[in-house]
Design a protein around this motif. Structure first.
Motif, PDB file in Angstrom:
ATOM      1  N   THR A 254       0.846  -1.195   0.000  1.00  0.00           N
ATOM      2  CA  THR A 254       0.000   0.000   0.000  1.00  0.00           C
ATOM      3  C   THR A 254       0.876   1.238   0.000  1.00  0.00           C
ATOM      4  N   ARG A 255       0.671   2.105  -0.998  1.00  0.00           N
ATOM      5  CA  ARG A 255       1.485   3.318  -1.117  1.00  0.00           C
ATOM      6  C   ARG A 255       0.582   4.552  -1.131  1.00  0.00           C
ATOM      7  N   GLU A 256       1.072   5.627  -0.520  1.00  0.00           N
ATOM      8  CA  GLU A 256       0.331   6.893  -0.535  1.00  0.00           C
ATOM      9  C   GLU A 256       0.601   7.619  -1.841  1.00  0.00           C
ATOM     10  N   THR A 257      -0.457   7.977  -2.547  1.00  0.00           N
ATOM     11  CA  THR A 257      -0.356   8.602  -3.868  1.00  0.00           C
ATOM     12  C   THR A 257      -1.291   9.808  -3.919  1.00  0.00           C
ATOM     13  N   PRO A 258      -0.904  10.897  -4.593  1.00  0.00           N
ATOM     14  CA  PRO A 258      -1.834  12.018  -4.776  1.00  0.00           C
ATOM     15  C   PRO A 258      -3.129  11.548  -5.434  1.00  0.00           C
ATOM     16  N   ALA A 259      -4.263  11.953  -4.879  1.00  0.00           N
ATOM     17  CA  ALA A 259      -5.561  11.500  -5.387  1.00  0.00           C
ATOM     18  C   ALA A 259      -5.776  11.906  -6.839  1.00  0.00           C
ATOM     19  N   GLU A 260      -5.193  13.046  -7.248  1.00  0.00           N
ATOM     20  CA  GLU A 260      -5.395  13.508  -8.620  1.00  0.00           C
ATOM     21  C   GLU A 260      -4.707  12.610  -9.650  1.00  0.00           C
ATOM     22  N   ARG A 261      -3.794  11.735  -9.173  1.00  0.00           N
ATOM     23  CA  ARG A 261      -3.086  10.847 -10.090  1.00  0.00           C
ATOM     24  C   ARG A 261      -3.734   9.463 -10.196  1.00  0.00           C
ATOM     25  N   LEU A 262      -4.808   9.242  -9.469  1.00  0.00           N
ATOM     26  CA  LEU A 262      -5.475   7.945  -9.541  1.00  0.00           C
ATOM     27  C   LEU A 262      -6.039   7.716 -10.934  1.00  0.00           C
ATOM     28  N   VAL A 263      -5.897   6.491 -11.424  1.00  0.00           N
ATOM     29  CA  VAL A 263      -6.424   6.148 -12.746  1.00  0.00           C
ATOM     30  C   VAL A 263      -7.510   5.109 -12.572  1.00  0.00           C
ATOM     31  N   VAL A 264      -8.384   5.045 -13.565  1.00  0.00           N
ATOM     32  CA  VAL A 264      -9.466   4.061 -13.532  1.00  0.00           C
ATOM     33  C   VAL A 264      -8.866   2.658 -13.470  1.00  0.00           C
ATOM     34  N   GLY A 265      -9.379   1.853 -12.554  1.00  0.00           N
ATOM     35  CA  GLY A 265      -8.868   0.499 -12.382  1.00  0.00           C
ATOM     36  C   GLY A 265      -7.941   0.338 -11.195  1.00  0.00           C
ATOM     37  N   SER A 266      -7.424   1.440 -10.665  1.00  0.00           N
ATOM     38  CA  SER A 266      -6.577   1.355  -9.475  1.00  0.00           C
ATOM     39  C   SER A 266      -7.393   0.813  -8.298  1.00  0.00           C
ATOM     40  N   VAL A 267      -6.696   0.128  -7.380  1.00  0.00           N
ATOM     41  CA  VAL A 267      -7.356  -0.382  -6.175  1.00  0.00           C
ATOM     42  C   VAL A 267      -6.827   0.413  -4.981  1.00  0.00           C
ATOM     43  N   ILE A 268      -7.746   1.028  -4.248  1.00  0.00           N
ATOM     44  CA  ILE A 268      -7.353   1.853  -3.102  1.00  0.00           C
ATOM     45  C   ILE A 268      -7.908   1.263  -1.809  1.00  0.00           C
ATOM     46  N   LEU A 269      -7.211   1.538  -0.722  1.00  0.00           N
ATOM     47  CA  LEU A 269      -7.654   1.124   0.604  1.00  0.00           C
ATOM     48  C   LEU A 269      -8.222   2.346   1.323  1.00  0.00           C
ATOM     49  N   VAL A 270      -9.438   2.201   1.827  1.00  0.00           N
ATOM     50  CA  VAL A 270     -10.080   3.282   2.592  1.00  0.00           C
ATOM     51  C   VAL A 270     -10.233   2.804   4.033  1.00  0.00           C
ATOM     52  N   ARG A 271      -9.462   3.410   4.916  1.00  0.00           N
ATOM     53  CA  ARG A 271      -9.477   2.994   6.314  1.00  0.00           C
ATOM     54  C   ARG A 271     -10.703   3.552   7.046  1.00  0.00           C
ATOM     55  N   PRO A 272     -11.082   2.937   8.160  1.00  0.00           N
ATOM     56  CA  PRO A 272     -12.207   3.480   8.946  1.00  0.00           C
ATOM     57  C   PRO A 272     -11.953   4.932   9.334  1.00  0.00           C
ATOM     58  N   GLY A 273     -12.958   5.778   9.100  1.00  0.00           N
ATOM     59  CA  GLY A 273     -12.840   7.195   9.432  1.00  0.00           C
ATOM     60  C   GLY A 273     -12.271   8.053   8.326  1.00  0.00           C
ATOM     61  N   GLY A 316     -17.028   4.420   7.504  1.00  0.00           N
ATOM     62  CA  GLY A 316     -17.399   4.271   8.902  1.00  0.00           C
ATOM     63  C   GLY A 316     -16.473   3.392   9.702  1.00  0.00           C
ATOM     64  N   ASN A 317     -16.902   2.154   9.960  1.00  0.00           N
ATOM     65  CA  ASN A 317     -16.245   1.347  10.994  1.00  0.00           C
ATOM     66  C   ASN A 317     -15.406   0.188  10.477  1.00  0.00           C
ATOM     67  N   ALA A 318     -15.202   0.063   9.183  1.00  0.00           N
ATOM     68  CA  ALA A 318     -14.407  -1.057   8.670  1.00  0.00           C
ATOM     69  C   ALA A 318     -13.667  -0.636   7.412  1.00  0.00           C
ATOM     70  N   ALA A 319     -12.523  -1.283   7.167  1.00  0.00           N
ATOM     71  CA  ALA A 319     -11.724  -0.955   5.982  1.00  0.00           C
ATOM     72  C   ALA A 319     -12.414  -1.455   4.712  1.00  0.00           C
ATOM     73  N   LEU A 320     -12.263  -0.699   3.634  1.00  0.00           N
ATOM     74  CA  LEU A 320     -12.832  -1.067   2.338  1.00  0.00           C
ATOM     75  C   LEU A 320     -11.738  -1.060   1.277  1.00  0.00           C
ATOM     76  N   ARG A 321     -11.772  -2.054   0.406  1.00  0.00           N
ATOM     77  CA  ARG A 321     -10.934  -2.044  -0.794  1.00  0.00           C
ATOM     78  C   ARG A 321     -11.826  -1.640  -1.951  1.00  0.00           C
ATOM     79  N   VAL A 322     -11.407  -0.599  -2.659  1.00  0.00           N
ATOM     80  CA  VAL A 322     -12.263   0.007  -3.686  1.00  0.00           C
ATOM     81  C   VAL A 322     -11.520   0.071  -5.018  1.00  0.00           C
ATOM     82  N   ARG A 323     -12.207  -0.354  -6.081  1.00  0.00           N
ATOM     83  CA  ARG A 323     -11.657  -0.209  -7.437  1.00  0.00           C
ATOM     84  C   ARG A 323     -12.133   1.120  -8.007  1.00  0.00           C
ATOM     85  N   VAL A 324     -11.194   1.967  -8.424  1.00  0.00           N
ATOM     86  CA  VAL A 324     -11.512   3.311  -8.915  1.00  0.00           C
ATOM     87  C   VAL A 324     -12.228   3.222 -10.261  1.00  0.00           C
ATOM     88  N   THR A 325     -13.341   3.949 -10.391  1.00  0.00           N
ATOM     89  CA  THR A 325     -14.112   3.949 -11.640  1.00  0.00           C
ATOM     90  C   THR A 325     -14.113   5.303 -12.346  1.00  0.00           C
TER      91      THR A 325
END
Length: 746
Positions: A254-273, A316-325
């Motif tokens: 897991t690497r921290e990347t500027p949000a503006e550089r996200l491309v469609v298809g990337s997988v991001i981790l969204v932590r609780p909160g 909210g209360n649990a981590a999510l793995r999200v595919r960028v669309t």
């Protein structure tokens, strides 16, 4: 014939309606320009022009009026230029893609600009007001006025000259803008009226009042800009909700990347909160997500695998793995901001009327002021100084700023307020039209209902409800059919253990079979089940009763035994009944138009208390909408924005609801993001509040002018109250419009 190109500019220092009028008039006269659309609240100008148009010249023209201007493109930050006038990076662009920055601090050398010229910058784009050029000018003009008062008391002989110099500190920039506006096609600008009044006061030796009036004018402009900035910030602040960085999964890390550089298809981790950094689809995890920043939904929504999440919402209360669309410039918030900015450029009928009225109103004020100044001395020998003074006061009273901004300020605030709660309206005409609706035609599936069947009944016979559900779920595991998904969702909800199914087969139009726990299991339509096994009469009646309630029934057979049945129905939205009742109570006719079978439609309609027209083709829906309009009704069609295109187009106002982000943002005249039926009424109510606000603004602006016109002619008030009547009315109108931003949560 080639289509005209469209170029968008960000205009700095444009915070009042007269600014927009001057820019529109000046640019519209440029060669090759076909149309101009200026949004005061968004601070943008969109120009439709021919391919060979000189964009540099357009920039210079706007710059000459006293504004900073930067060419931008959709979803892209403005490119700055170096001193040679080239875009940084050395890339070549077509004329429509090239970006120029004409700001006063960074002007290219090949653009003929006046260095240091600052325009109608009422308030700062960023930072406190006193750091803006207009703020500094106002402070200097105030200090000069105080200094003149001091000198006047110490040296009365030079009092006139002291106040004259104090007046010139503020008047010179105003007069310069007035002259440039006159050459650009706007001779009767507020700056010109102010300049004439100040010079006239100087001629009749009213220098003290002239200096005070100029200072008060600058203060009024500054207050006006600060107030207008609040309306602008209310929508653009949405963009700040999207986090600047995202946690991206790359090669198992897991690497921290500027949000503006996200491309469609990337997988991001969204932590609780954390805030979600991009629009996407959940790959794993389940959590309650607060969507209030985007949709206005006050209660967090539970999100599971395959559900959509929006950028800017809060996990909210649990981590999510999200595919960028969607990339940063295409996410929901970015598109909402863009949509509202474009909507603010489209003038409402009332606004267009006020604009036309002001074109004749301002010259008429100049004529009246001239007649007041000239006729009494000429006809009756009255004192010239006294009546010239009154004429100059009338000139200031007649400034049309408050009147011209009365409509766009209210509409901009209402569009922003609506967008912040998920109610999107594409322009002032739509916003006005919503308040006149007398009939609303609703689609059924996905509009009045959730659009997803749910298990409503489990009817046991040979097996228990739990066994029926787990065996049915075993057959449907892996299927994407809506009915199968509803059974699987019910199984997950009740936490039943789903057994393994083998040799699964789909029987076209009949059902499915598989081997489960050593015996053949069949799940399918009652008709197909009757071909396999004899069904008791009372059971057939029970199934028929469920069908009569608009439910789809699937029968389960285990081996040679009739095990039971499962009934499913696309249930009404939780707020549908109350939403429809609210519309009826407000005098709006409601009707359901659906292509579904009559029994199902009637069952839903009876539950919701709405008139039903069923088994309709798209052309039938269009015809019914046209029939309603022929009866004198103002009709809205509410649907998912895809299947009902003819009816949406035929309606006075088409509203897209549900059906996904793309549909909600890009189809119909308006859109409801979070799919609540009650939001149709909220749109109508917001429209009515906006129109009341507009009428209040017009009454305030014209009422104040009328009062001060009479008191000035009677000699009760003079130049000071006159300028306060103008700038004060403008600030009052703007502040009144900003009340629309305070929207009760739905």
């Amino acid at each position: 014939m080639t289509l005209p190109l469209k170029t968008k500019f960000r205009v700095g220092g444009m915070d009042c309606a007269s600014c927009a009028t001057k820019i529109d008039t000046a640019v519209r006269r440029m060669p090759g320009v076909e149309d101009v659309s200026v949004s005061v609240t968004a601070g943008t100008m969109t120009v439709n022009h021919h391919e060979g148009s000189d964009l540099l010249a357009i920039g210079r023209r706007v710059k000459g009026l006293g504004y900073d201007v930067v060419e931008i493109s959709d979803g892209e930050a403005p490119k700055h230029q170096d001193d040679a006038g080239h875009c940084c990076g050395g890339h070549h662009h077509s004329p429509a893609d090239h970006h120029h920055n004409y700001s006063s601090d960074e002007a290219p050398k090949n653009v003929n600009t006046v260095k240091g010229l600052h325009g109608h910058d009422h308030g700062p784009s960023t930072g406190p007001w006193w750091r803006s050029k207009k703020g500094r000018l106002t402070i200097v003009a105030g200090a000069a006025l105080l200094l003149a008062y001091g000198i006047g008391h110490l040296f009365p002989a030079i009092q006139l000259y002291a106040f004259a110099l104090a007046m010139l500190v503020g008047l010179v920039p105003i007069a310069r803008r007035a002259i440039m506006a006159a050459f650009a096609g706007t001779p009767f600008s507020i700056e010109m009226l102010m300049t004439i009044a100040a010079i006239g006061a100087l001629v009749i030796n009213a220098t003290e009042e002239a200096a005070a009036v100029v200072f008060l004018f600058l203060v009024g402009e500054l207050l006006e800009g600060v107030a207008a900035g609040k309306a602008r910030d209310s929508i653009t602040s949405l963009a700040a909700l999207v986090p600047k960085t995202a946690l991206v999964e790359v090669d198992g890390e897991t690497r921290e990347t500027p949000a503006e550089r996200l491309v469609v298809g990337s997988v991001i981790l969204v932590r609780p909160g954390d805030r979600v950094s991009a629009d996407g689809v959940i790959l794993s995890g389940e959590s309650a997500v607060d969507e209030a920043p985007v949709t206005g939904e006050s209660v967090p929504v539970t999100k599971r695998v395959d559900d959509i999440v929006f950028a800017g919402t809060v996990n909210g209360n649990a981590a999510l793995r999200v595919r960028v669309t969607a990339a940063a410039q295409d996410n929901t918030i970015a598109r909402i901001v863009k949509l509202v900015e474009e909507a603010q450029e489209k003038k409402a009928p009332t606004e267009r009327f006020i604009d036309r009225f002001s074109r004749y109103y301002t010259p008429a004020v100049v004529v009246v002021a001239a007649l007041v100044a000239i006729l009494p001395p000429v006809l009756s020998g009255a004192d010239w100084n006294e009546w010239i003074y009154k004429g100059l006061a009338i000139l200031l009273i007649g400034c049309p700023c408050a009147l011209v901004i009365s409509t766009p300020a209210a509409i901009a605030a209402a569009l922003s307020a609506g967008a912040r709660r998920g109610l999107l309206m594409k322009g002032g005409a739509v916003l006005e039209g919503l308040g006149r609706l007398t009939a609303v035609a609703f689609d059924k599936t996905g509009t009045l209902t959730e659009g997803k069947p749910k298990v409503t009944d489990i009817v046991p016979l040979a097996l228990s409800e739990v066994d029926i559900l787990r065996l049915a779920a075993a057959l449907e595991t892996g299927s994407s059919h809506p009915l199968a998904l509803s059974i699987l969702a019910k199984a997950k909800e009740t936490a039943v253990v789903i057994p393994l199914a083998t040799e699964a087969k789909a029987l076209g139009g009949k059902g499915v079979t598989a081997i489960v726990e050593g015996q053949e299991i069949f799940l399918g339509s009652p008709k197909a089940a009757a071909d396999r096994i004899t069904m008791p009469e009372h059971y057939l009646k029970a199934i028929d009763a469920l069908n009569g309630e608009g439910k789809t029934v699937s029968v389960l057979i285990a081996g040679n035994t009739l095990a039971g049945a499962i009934a499913m129905r696309d249930e009404p939205r939780a707020d549908a009944a109350q939403g429809l009742l609210t519309l009826k109570q407000s005098g709006v006719k409601t009707i359901m138009l659906t292509g579904d079978n009559r029994r199902t439609a009637d069952a839903i309609g009876q539950a919701l208390g709405i008139e039903v027209r069923a088994e309709l083709m798209p052309e039938d829906k269009q015809r019914i909408v046209q029939d309603l309009k022929s009866q004198g009704l103002v009709v809205s069609k509410v649907g998912d924005g895809i299947n009902d295109a003819p009816a949406l187009a035929a309606a006075d106002i088409g509203i897209a609801m549900g059906g996904g982000t793309d549909v909600a943002l890009e189809t119909a005249d308006a859109a409801i993001l979070h799919g609540r039926v009650g939001d149709v009424f909220r749109m109508i109510e917001l429209s009515k509040r906006t129109m009341r606000n507009i009428y209040q603004n017009i009454a305030m602006s014209l009422g104040l002018k009328a009062v001060f016109l009479v008191t000035t002619i009677l000699g009760i008030t003079g130049l000071w109250p006159a300028i306060l009547a103008d700038t004060g009315a403008t600030v009052l109108v703007t502040l009144n419009a900003l009340r629309l931003l305070r929207v009760k949560s739905g």
